[in-house]
Design an enzyme around this catalytic site. Structure first.
Site, PDB file in Angstrom:
ATOM      1  N   HIS A  21      42.071  -2.653 -10.471  1.00  0.00           N
ATOM      2  CA  HIS A  21      41.551  -1.382  -9.954  1.00  0.00           C
ATOM      3  C   HIS A  21      40.488  -1.557  -8.869  1.00  0.00           C
ATOM      4  O   HIS A  21      40.033  -0.578  -8.294  1.00  0.00           O
ATOM      5  CB  HIS A  21      40.964  -0.546 -11.099  1.00  0.00           C
ATOM      6  CG  HIS A  21      42.009   0.061 -11.968  1.00  0.00           C
ATOM      7  ND1 HIS A  21      42.429  -0.531 -13.134  1.00  0.00           N
ATOM      8  CD2 HIS A  21      42.713   1.208 -11.846  1.00  0.00           C
ATOM      9  CE1 HIS A  21      43.355   0.234 -13.699  1.00  0.00           C
ATOM     10  NE2 HIS A  21      43.549   1.282 -12.936  1.00  0.00           N
ATOM     11  N   HIS A  28      50.240  -1.588 -10.289  1.00  0.00           N
ATOM     12  CA  HIS A  28      50.453  -1.943 -11.690  1.00  0.00           C
ATOM     13  C   HIS A  28      51.057  -0.764 -12.454  1.00  0.00           C
ATOM     14  O   HIS A  28      51.017   0.377 -12.014  1.00  0.00           O
ATOM     15  CB  HIS A  28      49.140  -2.390 -12.345  1.00  0.00           C
ATOM     16  CG  HIS A  28      48.057  -1.364 -12.282  1.00  0.00           C
ATOM     17  ND1 HIS A  28      47.231  -1.213 -11.190  1.00  0.00           N
ATOM     18  CD2 HIS A  28      47.666  -0.421 -13.173  1.00  0.00           C
ATOM     19  CE1 HIS A  28      46.372  -0.230 -11.411  1.00  0.00           C
ATOM     20  NE2 HIS A  28      46.626   0.272 -12.613  1.00  0.00           N
ATOM     21  N   CYS A  63      46.097   8.938 -20.760  1.00  0.00           N
ATOM     22  CA  CYS A  63      46.653   8.052 -19.739  1.00  0.00           C
ATOM     23  C   CYS A  63      46.177   6.641 -20.032  1.00  0.00           C
ATOM     24  O   CYS A  63      45.214   6.443 -20.765  1.00  0.00           O
ATOM     25  CB  CYS A  63      46.257   8.488 -18.339  1.00  0.00           C
ATOM     26  SG  CYS A  63      44.493   8.670 -18.099  1.00  0.00           S
ATOM     27  N   HIS A  65      47.507   2.146 -19.691  1.00  0.00           N
ATOM     28  CA  HIS A  65      48.366   1.068 -19.212  1.00  0.00           C
ATOM     29  C   HIS A  65      49.053   0.396 -20.395  1.00  0.00           C
ATOM     30  O   HIS A  65      48.375   0.053 -21.372  1.00  0.00           O
ATOM     31  CB  HIS A  65      47.523   0.022 -18.479  1.00  0.00           C
ATOM     32  CG  HIS A  65      46.684   0.608 -17.399  1.00  0.00           C
ATOM     33  ND1 HIS A  65      45.396   1.056 -17.629  1.00  0.00           N
ATOM     34  CD2 HIS A  65      46.946   0.853 -16.105  1.00  0.00           C
ATOM     35  CE1 HIS A  65      44.906   1.537 -16.501  1.00  0.00           C
ATOM     36  NE2 HIS A  65      45.823   1.423 -15.560  1.00  0.00           N
ATOM     37  N   GLU A  83      43.441   7.545 -28.984  1.00  0.00           N
ATOM     38  CA  GLU A  83      42.413   8.363 -28.343  1.00  0.00           C
ATOM     39  C   GLU A  83      42.174   9.687 -29.058  1.00  0.00           C
ATOM     40  O   GLU A  83      41.041  10.142 -29.165  1.00  0.00           O
ATOM     41  CB  GLU A  83      42.777   8.637 -26.882  1.00  0.00           C
ATOM     42  CG  GLU A  83      42.677   7.417 -26.002  1.00  0.00           C
ATOM     43  CD  GLU A  83      42.863   7.717 -24.527  1.00  0.00           C
ATOM     44  OE1 GLU A  83      42.843   8.906 -24.133  1.00  0.00           O
ATOM     45  OE2 GLU A  83      43.013   6.751 -23.757  1.00  0.00           O
ATOM     46  N   TYR A  99      51.507   5.937  -6.633  1.00  0.00           N
ATOM     47  CA  TYR A  99      50.438   6.465  -5.780  1.00  0.00           C
ATOM     48  C   TYR A  99      49.354   5.418  -5.544  1.00  0.00           C
ATOM     49  O   TYR A  99      49.240   4.437  -6.272  1.00  0.00           O
ATOM     50  CB  TYR A  99      49.822   7.730  -6.371  1.00  0.00           C
ATOM     51  CG  TYR A  99      49.417   7.618  -7.816  1.00  0.00           C
ATOM     52  CD1 TYR A  99      48.206   7.041  -8.186  1.00  0.00           C
ATOM     53  CD2 TYR A  99      50.242   8.094  -8.826  1.00  0.00           C
ATOM     54  CE1 TYR A  99      47.839   6.939  -9.516  1.00  0.00           C
ATOM     55  CE2 TYR A  99      49.880   8.003 -10.158  1.00  0.00           C
ATOM     56  CZ  TYR A  99      48.676   7.422 -10.490  1.00  0.00           C
ATOM     57  OH  TYR A  99      48.315   7.316 -11.801  1.00  0.00           O
ATOM     58  N   GLU A 110      43.184   3.716  -7.773  1.00  0.00           N
ATOM     59  CA  GLU A 110      44.350   3.893  -8.642  1.00  0.00           C
ATOM     60  C   GLU A 110      45.584   3.576  -7.809  1.00  0.00           C
ATOM     61  O   GLU A 110      46.015   4.388  -6.997  1.00  0.00           O
ATOM     62  CB  GLU A 110      44.415   5.337  -9.158  1.00  0.00           C
ATOM     63  CG  GLU A 110      43.306   5.702 -10.097  1.00  0.00           C
ATOM     64  CD  GLU A 110      43.388   4.968 -11.419  1.00  0.00           C
ATOM     65  OE1 GLU A 110      44.468   4.478 -11.781  1.00  0.00           O
ATOM     66  OE2 GLU A 110      42.351   4.890 -12.086  1.00  0.00           O
ATOM     67  N   GLU A 112      49.096   2.787  -8.715  1.00  0.00           N
ATOM     68  CA  GLU A 112      49.871   2.744  -9.949  1.00  0.00           C
ATOM     69  C   GLU A 112      51.325   3.165  -9.781  1.00  0.00           C
ATOM     70  O   GLU A 112      51.647   4.022  -8.951  1.00  0.00           O
ATOM     71  CB  GLU A 112      49.203   3.632 -11.008  1.00  0.00           C
ATOM     72  CG  GLU A 112      47.830   3.099 -11.378  1.00  0.00           C
ATOM     73  CD  GLU A 112      47.138   3.862 -12.470  1.00  0.00           C
ATOM     74  OE1 GLU A 112      46.345   3.234 -13.192  1.00  0.00           O
ATOM     75  OE2 GLU A 112      47.365   5.079 -12.623  1.00  0.00           O
ATOM     76  N   TRP A 155      43.642  11.163 -10.183  1.00  0.00           N
ATOM     77  CA  TRP A 155      45.093  11.101 -10.352  1.00  0.00           C
ATOM     78  C   TRP A 155      45.695  12.383 -10.924  1.00  0.00           C
ATOM     79  O   TRP A 155      46.906  12.568 -10.895  1.00  0.00           O
ATOM     80  CB  TRP A 155      45.484   9.916 -11.233  1.00  0.00           C
ATOM     81  CG  TRP A 155      44.909   9.984 -12.623  1.00  0.00           C
ATOM     82  CD1 TRP A 155      45.440  10.636 -13.706  1.00  0.00           C
ATOM     83  CD2 TRP A 155      43.689   9.403 -13.084  1.00  0.00           C
ATOM     84  NE1 TRP A 155      44.625  10.489 -14.813  1.00  0.00           N
ATOM     85  CE2 TRP A 155      43.539   9.735 -14.449  1.00  0.00           C
ATOM     86  CE3 TRP A 155      42.714   8.621 -12.473  1.00  0.00           C
ATOM     87  CZ2 TRP A 155      42.455   9.313 -15.211  1.00  0.00           C
ATOM     88  CZ3 TRP A 155      41.633   8.205 -13.229  1.00  0.00           C
ATOM     89  CH2 TRP A 155      41.519   8.552 -14.585  1.00  0.00           C
TER      90      TRP A 155
END
Length: 175
Positions: A21, A28, A63, A65, A83, A99, A110, A112, A155
């Site tokens: 990042h 990624h 959100c 990874h 979460e 993006y 970002e 991604e 994002w």
């Protein structure tokens, strides 16, 4: 660790999350989840103030990874449960979006290849305070009002617009 990918979403290798990042950023794999209640309201979360990336801003339900080699669907369900303290009752793939979005507040980027998921939440939430500062279910109109008044993740609009066809299948045409 996360998966580095090429412009077609093919895995190239792995990297440490913060490094990927940092400017200039490295493409990624990521995921974004949009969950709705039975009244068709979108569940938003305000990111915990202690997070190094985009603390205290509003964003989509969840959100993150995938771990290297972890299917994005599995990662989306896992992180939603971690979460928010509950798993989605329904979760459906809603496409991907790529993006490159700089975050001026943090200096991070970002970059991604983001897998999108939409679904339903029926259980009570038990958010992890280390991850989530606040939650809110909103209608489409309330979302616009909140966006006019509060900061959102860089994002959010990109992934929301890309997920809209799937969102409308789950939550109706009002979206």
């Amino acid at each position: 660790m996360l998966e580095l990918v090429d412009d077609a979403g093919v895995t190239l290798g792995t990297a440490e999350k913060l490094w990927a990042h940092q400017q200039p950023g490295h493409l990624h794999r990521a995921f974004s989840v949009f969950l709705f209640d039975q009244q068709g309201r979108l569940l938003l979360q305000r990111r915990a103030l202690g997070k190094y990336h985009s603390p205290g801003v509003w964003s989509n339900t969840c959100c993150g990874h995938p771990y290297p080699g972890e299917p994005p669907f599995v990662a989306a369900a896992r992180r939603t449960a971690e979460e928010l303290g509950t798993a989605p009752a329904l979760l459906c793939a809603a496409g991907t979006v790529r993006y490159d979005l700089p975050d001026e507040a943090s200096g991070l980027i970002e970059r991604e290849w983001n897998h999108l998921f939409v679904g339903l939440m029926t259980d009570d939430l038990r958010p992890d305070p280390a991850e989530v500062e606040d939650t809110r279910f909103v209608t489409a109109g309330e979302l616009k009002e909140l966006q006019a008044a509060k900061p959102f993740s860089v994002w959010f609009n990109t992934v929301f617009e890309a997920a809209l066809p799937g969102i409308r299948e789950i939550a109706g045409r009002d979206w």
